[in-house]
Scaffold this active site. Structure first.
Site, mmCIF file in Angstrom:
data_model
loop_
_atom_site.group_PDB
_atom_site.id
_atom_site.type_symbol
_atom_site.label_atom_id
_atom_site.label_comp_id
_atom_site.label_asym_id
_atom_site.label_seq_id
_atom_site.Cartn_x
_atom_site.Cartn_y
_atom_site.Cartn_z
ATOM 1 N N TYR A 168 16.775 -37.022 -4.788
ATOM 2 C CA TYR A 168 17.298 -36.024 -3.850
ATOM 3 C C TYR A 168 17.429 -36.599 -2.434
ATOM 4 O O TYR A 168 18.509 -36.544 -1.836
ATOM 5 C CB TYR A 168 16.423 -34.780 -3.891
ATOM 6 C CG TYR A 168 16.997 -33.582 -3.159
ATOM 7 C CD1 TYR A 168 18.339 -33.528 -2.781
ATOM 8 C CD2 TYR A 168 16.194 -32.487 -2.846
ATOM 9 C CE1 TYR A 168 18.862 -32.434 -2.112
ATOM 10 C CE2 TYR A 168 16.710 -31.384 -2.183
ATOM 11 C CZ TYR A 168 18.031 -31.361 -1.813
ATOM 12 O OH TYR A 168 18.540 -30.276 -1.149
ATOM 13 N N GLU A 175 25.107 -38.946 1.270
ATOM 14 C CA GLU A 175 26.103 -37.947 1.656
ATOM 15 C C GLU A 175 26.247 -37.869 3.171
ATOM 16 O O GLU A 175 27.360 -37.865 3.714
ATOM 17 C CB GLU A 175 25.704 -36.583 1.083
ATOM 18 C CG GLU A 175 25.785 -36.517 -0.439
ATOM 19 C CD GLU A 175 25.103 -35.285 -1.010
ATOM 20 O OE1 GLU A 175 24.899 -34.318 -0.252
ATOM 21 O OE2 GLU A 175 24.767 -35.298 -2.207
#
Length: 246
Positions: A168, A175
């Site tokens: 994660y 991103e």
């Protein structure tokens, strides 16, 4: 926005959880369809994983590996839009809004950032989130498949609720860095921006929008991360108790 789609954050979509087991499951036809869908998606992300490995071995470098898996990545990530339909039709007992938010965030990053701003496609940050997504999705769709077949191996359950601890933050970092790298090119080109005056009397600055997306990670990431940690303790501790009772 896109933080919801990072590695490990996707909700269980009604498969395999304790709450889901108390609900009436989908009918035989729907179950058969869902098994096929999840098997295909697992295979698709495995193709992406193999493509990454083969490209790395051929090039001897991890730089610009995105181009080797661009088409299957776009296809299978966009294929996740069907999960919204599954919720809307009621064959998967999850929130349509939450699922749409999670799926669209990744589709957004795939098409509206990485595809649209070609200058960022060679950035190492793209590989960072692609690898995180790939490992996460192979595990997630395998988890769903075996849960639907009522034969979930503990190793897959453990991986589903453990590897997100690394995947994660890895996905989120990739991103954010990719969106950040896209900003100067978006500003220079005016991509997707609408300026006044126009007949609709409406303006939109895509550059500012991307900055707001990045800021949205600040409240969203900790909430989802700690939620998954809570789910991990609950699910895995329940599994350990069940093993001891056998």
């Amino acid at each position: 926005m896109a933080a919801a789609g990072s590695g490990g954050s996707r909700a269980d979509n009604g498969y395999g959880g304790q709450q889901a087991r108390r609900r009436k499951g989908p009918g035989a036809l729907a179950t058969g369809y869902l098994v096929i869908y999840n098997v295909v998606m697992t295979a698709g992300w495995l193709v992406i994983a193999v493509g990454l490995v083969r490209a790395y071995l051929a090039k001897g470098s991890y730089h610009s590996l995105y181009y080797s898996i661009e088409k299957p990545l776009k296809f299978f990530q966009t294929g996740a839009l069907l999960e919204i339909l599954h919720c809307a039709l009621g064959i998967v007992p999850s929130s349509v809004v939450l699922t749409a938010f999670q799926v669209m965030s990744r589709v957004f990053l795939t098409w509206a950032v990485t595809h649209s701003v070609k200058e960022v496609q060679s950035e190492d940050s793209v590989l960072l989130f692609v690898v995180a997504w790939t490992i996460t999705e192979i595990i997630r769709y395998s988890f769903y498949t075996f849960s639907l077949l009522n034969h979930l191996p503990y190793l897959i359950k453990w991986a589903r609720y453990t590897l997100f601890i690394v995947l994660y933050p890895m996905g989120v970092s990739g991103e954010l860095l990719t969106i950040y790298a896209a900003l100067p090119f978006v500003r220079q080109s005016g991509l997707y921006s609408i300026s006044l005056p126009n007949k609709y009397n409406f303006s939109f600055d895509y550059y500012t929008f991307l900055i707001l997306v990045m800021i949205s990670y600040i409240p969203i990431f900790p909430q989802l991360y700690f939620h998954m940690l809570h789910q991990r303790r609950k699910v895995l501790s329940h599994s350990e108790e069940h093993k001891k009772s056998e």
